[in-house]
Scaffold this active site. Structure first.
Site, PDB file in Angstrom:
ATOM      1  N   CYS A   1       0.875  -1.178   0.000  1.00  0.00           N
ATOM      2  CA  CYS A   1       0.000   0.000   0.000  1.00  0.00           C
ATOM      3  C   CYS A   1       0.905   1.219   0.000  1.00  0.00           C
ATOM      4  CB  CYS A   1      -0.908   0.008   1.223  1.00  0.00           C
ATOM      5  SG  CYS A   1      -1.772  -1.543   1.541  1.00  0.00           S
TER       6      CYS A   1
ATOM      7  N   GLY B   1       1.257   4.320  -1.782  1.00  0.00           N
ATOM      8  CA  GLY B   1       1.079   5.734  -2.056  1.00  0.00           C
ATOM      9  C   GLY B   1       1.005   6.607  -0.825  1.00  0.00           C
ATOM     10  N   PRO B   2       1.532   7.819  -0.869  1.00  0.00           N
ATOM     11  CA  PRO B   2       2.250   8.410  -2.004  1.00  0.00           C
ATOM     12  C   PRO B   2       3.757   8.190  -2.003  1.00  0.00           C
ATOM     13  CG  PRO B   2       1.837  10.095  -0.384  1.00  0.00           C
ATOM     14  CD  PRO B   2       1.241   8.836   0.172  1.00  0.00           C
ATOM     15  N   GLY B   3       4.283   7.346  -1.082  1.00  0.00           N
ATOM     16  CA  GLY B   3       5.660   6.929  -1.254  1.00  0.00           C
ATOM     17  C   GLY B   3       6.638   7.264  -0.151  1.00  0.00           C
ATOM     18  N   GLY B   4       6.189   7.731   1.001  1.00  0.00           N
ATOM     19  CA  GLY B   4       7.116   8.073   2.071  1.00  0.00           C
ATOM     20  C   GLY B   4       7.872   6.873   2.606  1.00  0.00           C
ATOM     21  N   LYS B   5       7.143   5.851   3.043  1.00  0.00           N
ATOM     22  CA  LYS B   5       7.810   4.654   3.552  1.00  0.00           C
ATOM     23  C   LYS B   5       8.524   3.915   2.428  1.00  0.00           C
ATOM     24  CE  LYS B   5       4.663   3.985   7.453  1.00  0.00           C
ATOM     25  NZ  LYS B   5       3.698   5.056   7.130  1.00  0.00           N
TER      26      LYS B   5
ATOM     27  N   GLU C   1       0.209   0.375  -5.557  1.00  0.00           N
ATOM     28  CA  GLU C   1      -0.718   1.451  -5.183  1.00  0.00           C
ATOM     29  C   GLU C   1      -1.919   1.388  -6.112  1.00  0.00           C
ATOM     30  OE1 GLU C   1      -3.050   4.131  -4.020  1.00  0.00           O
ATOM     31  OE2 GLU C   1      -1.270   3.714  -2.790  1.00  0.00           O
TER      32      GLU C   1
ATOM     33  N   ASP D   1      -4.525  -3.226  -7.352  1.00  0.00           N
ATOM     34  CA  ASP D   1      -5.059  -3.479  -6.017  1.00  0.00           C
ATOM     35  C   ASP D   1      -4.179  -4.508  -5.318  1.00  0.00           C
ATOM     36  OD1 ASP D   1      -6.590  -4.302  -3.774  1.00  0.00           O
ATOM     37  OD2 ASP D   1      -8.456  -3.801  -4.812  1.00  0.00           O
TER      38      ASP D   1
ATOM     39  N   CYS E   1      -1.680   4.016  11.143  1.00  0.00           N
ATOM     40  CA  CYS E   1      -1.539   5.261  11.900  1.00  0.00           C
ATOM     41  C   CYS E   1      -2.824   5.489  12.689  1.00  0.00           C
ATOM     42  CB  CYS E   1      -1.261   6.433  10.954  1.00  0.00           C
ATOM     43  SG  CYS E   1      -0.870   7.950  11.845  1.00  0.00           S
TER      44      CYS E   1
END
Length: 528
Positions: free
Chosen positions: A341, A343-347, A366, A390, A464
């Site tokens: 999962c 998006g948007p790509g931080g982790k 994503e 998916d 989160c």
């Protein structure tokens, strides 16, 4: 799906109906229960205002109409530009379900606000959004009618005025008069009403209003904490449950939720040294994550390290849970990583930087195409393959075979209750009815992640949110349904030594008031 500074999710939950209109508005010139309209509507104190220019109409003043006419032309009332910018942002949030962190920068830019003006508008916007629940209770009492029956433009202006009166150092006469100016611009017929309500609000300080309106702590602790600290009752109850019923600690969490969240940077390993980056930006190395830098202030988007892809904005808690997966001991091959999962790509950015150092490659999944493009942009130059599909299609999509990946991150979509410091409007949009479809999706994604892991492979489940149905219940159910043996890895051992308040394990819940991070949950599972 993403970390707290990376995602803007939320539905229209708990949103008041903006179509509701005032049915019994006080007349400006007469009417029972009318206060003295002369107070607070005269000439404004020209010494007041954070970086305020002058009393003439400014760029960004967009009154709804009406007002005096001179020479046949309408004369627009003077509106303080920072306050009008905050009003525009609030109106967009409540009218359009916009997100403050997305709409406010554009509003400030269009109004030409910088420095102290921009800081004041930002404080008003975010502070008012955090305090809406308590402000609405106070305004309902002060107005003698439910706040939902007040016209939306007047309602948002009154919220701004009440916030200034109760939570800032703005002098009461300036808060009242500037708000009346604002109401004159957006709803000219309601100035007397606004003046009367604000004078009533100004008659008590914030503590006195809470004492007047909140249930007694002894008889209704959840109701008291909800009104005193401006959170919906169901969220207060969920926090208290996740904290083992400790109301003192719950109170500390609610207080922390109402403070502005600090900006954390992630120095991407192999691309930036965190100590050097901290020196370059005038910040400080993080307390726990080896990649974290605490930013003292300013606009992080202007930093060269971000523009060059050597760092990105990311809460320290998000860094810790991603690094925990990468650092967990693993037997056998270790070259195929999956972010289910992304998006948007931080982790994904942190994982892929670590993968580059270890000769591994990340597959980033994503479902939304525009977010998949953000992942590709965020990981440019790193060993990442982005798939716009998916994540639940593991096994049916040839690009996502079962029993294939060595490390899998499932950073599932959630209520975001752990990042309310950064998404103040989310607390009023989310509602308990959001949980069943979200938890079903979380279970399905985690089951898919477990299927994608090879025997002996590792899966990290992250949300989160500290809500127990999104954390422990989801993990337990998914492990039971995945069709393969699953063992828990003690996640405490994957976090920095000496980190306090990690609980009894094997899962970990981070907290703003304990760790200075968003409330990230981490479970690490090993597929048998």
């Amino acid at each position: 799906m993403t970390g707290p500074q990376e995602r803007a999710d939320g539905s229209g939950a708990d949103r008041r109906d903006d179509r509701a209109v005032t049915t019994d508005r006080r007349d400006d010139r007469a009417g029972t229960d009318r206060r003295d309209d002369r107070a607070g509507t005269g000439r404004r104190d020209e010494r007041f205002g954070a970086g305020r220019r002058d009393e003439r109409p400014q760029r960004g003043d967009r009154p709804a109409g009406g007002g005096d006419r001179r020479g046949g032309r309408p004369v627009r009332p003077a509106v303080d530009r920072p306050r009008y910018a905050a009003y525009e942002a609030l109106a967009a949030v409540h009218r359009d379900d916009a997100y403050a962190n997305l709409v406010l920068p554009a509003v400030l830019r269009d109004a030409g606000l910088y420095g102290r003006d921009a800081a004041f508008a930002t404080e008003l916007t975010y502070g008012t959004l955090r305090a809406v629940g308590t402000l609405d209770a106070i305004l309902t009492d002060a107005a003698g009618r439910d706040v939902a029956r007040i016209d939306p433009p007047v309602r948002d202006a009154l919220r701004l005025g009440a916030y200034q009166l109760l939570h800032t150092r703005v002098p009461p006469h300036a808060a009242v008069s500037s708000t009346v100016d604002l109401v004159r611009a957006v709803a000219p017929g309601a100035t007397g009403f606004a003046n009367a309500v604000l004078r009533e609000v100004a008659g008590r300080d914030a503590d006195a209003w809470v004492q007047r309106l909140a249930p007694a702590m002894e008889s209704d602790p959840i109701g008291h904490l909800a009104l005193a600290h401006s959170h919906p009752q169901w969220i207060v109850r969920a926090f208290a449950e996740a904290l083992g019923g400790d109301l003192g600690e719950t109170t500390r969490l609610l207080i922390e939720d109402n403070d502005p969240a600090p900006v954390h940077l992630c120095a991407r390993p192999g691309l930036a040294d965190p100590v050097e980056l901290a020196d370059a930006v005038g910040g400080a190395p993080g307390a726990f994550s080896p990649y974290a830098v605490y930013l003292a202030g300013g606009a992080p988007g202007d930093l060269p390290a971000l523009a060059e892809g050597r760092a990105h904005v990311q809460d320290e808690g998000s860094q810790l849970v991603a690094a925990a997966l990468a650092d967990a001991p693993l037997d056998g091959p270790d070259g195929r990583w999956l972010d289910l999962c992304a998006g948007p790509g931080g982790k994904t950015g942190l994982l892929s930087a670590l993968a580059a150092q270890r000769g591994a490659r990340v597959t980033a999944v994503e479902v939304a195409e525009h977010r998949a493009r953000l992942v590709a942009q965020a990981t440019r130059g790193l060993p990442v393959t982005v798939l716009a599909t998916d994540g639940r299609t593991v096994g049916s999509d040839p690009k996502l075979p079962e029993e294939h990946f060595d490390r899998v991150l499932v950073d599932a979509p959630c209520t975001g209750l752990g990042s309310l410091r950064r998404r103040p409007e989310s607390r009023w949009r989310r509602q308990p009815s959001d949980l069943p479809p979200l938890t079903r999706l979380q279970r399905e994604l985690l089951v898919a992640g477990l299927r994608a892991a090879r025997p002996g492979g590792l899966v990290a489940y992250v949300t989160c949110s500290p809500h127990t149905v999104e954390t422990h219940v989801t993990v337990t159910e998914a492990a039971r349904r995945c069709g393969a043996p699953v063992d828990f890895v003690d996640a405490r051992e994957l976090l920095p030594a000496g980190m306090p308040g990690l609980g009894a394990g094997p899962t970990v819940q981070l907290w703003p008031h304990r760790h200075g991070t968003d409330a990230m949950f981490l479970a690490v599972l090993r597929r048998g």
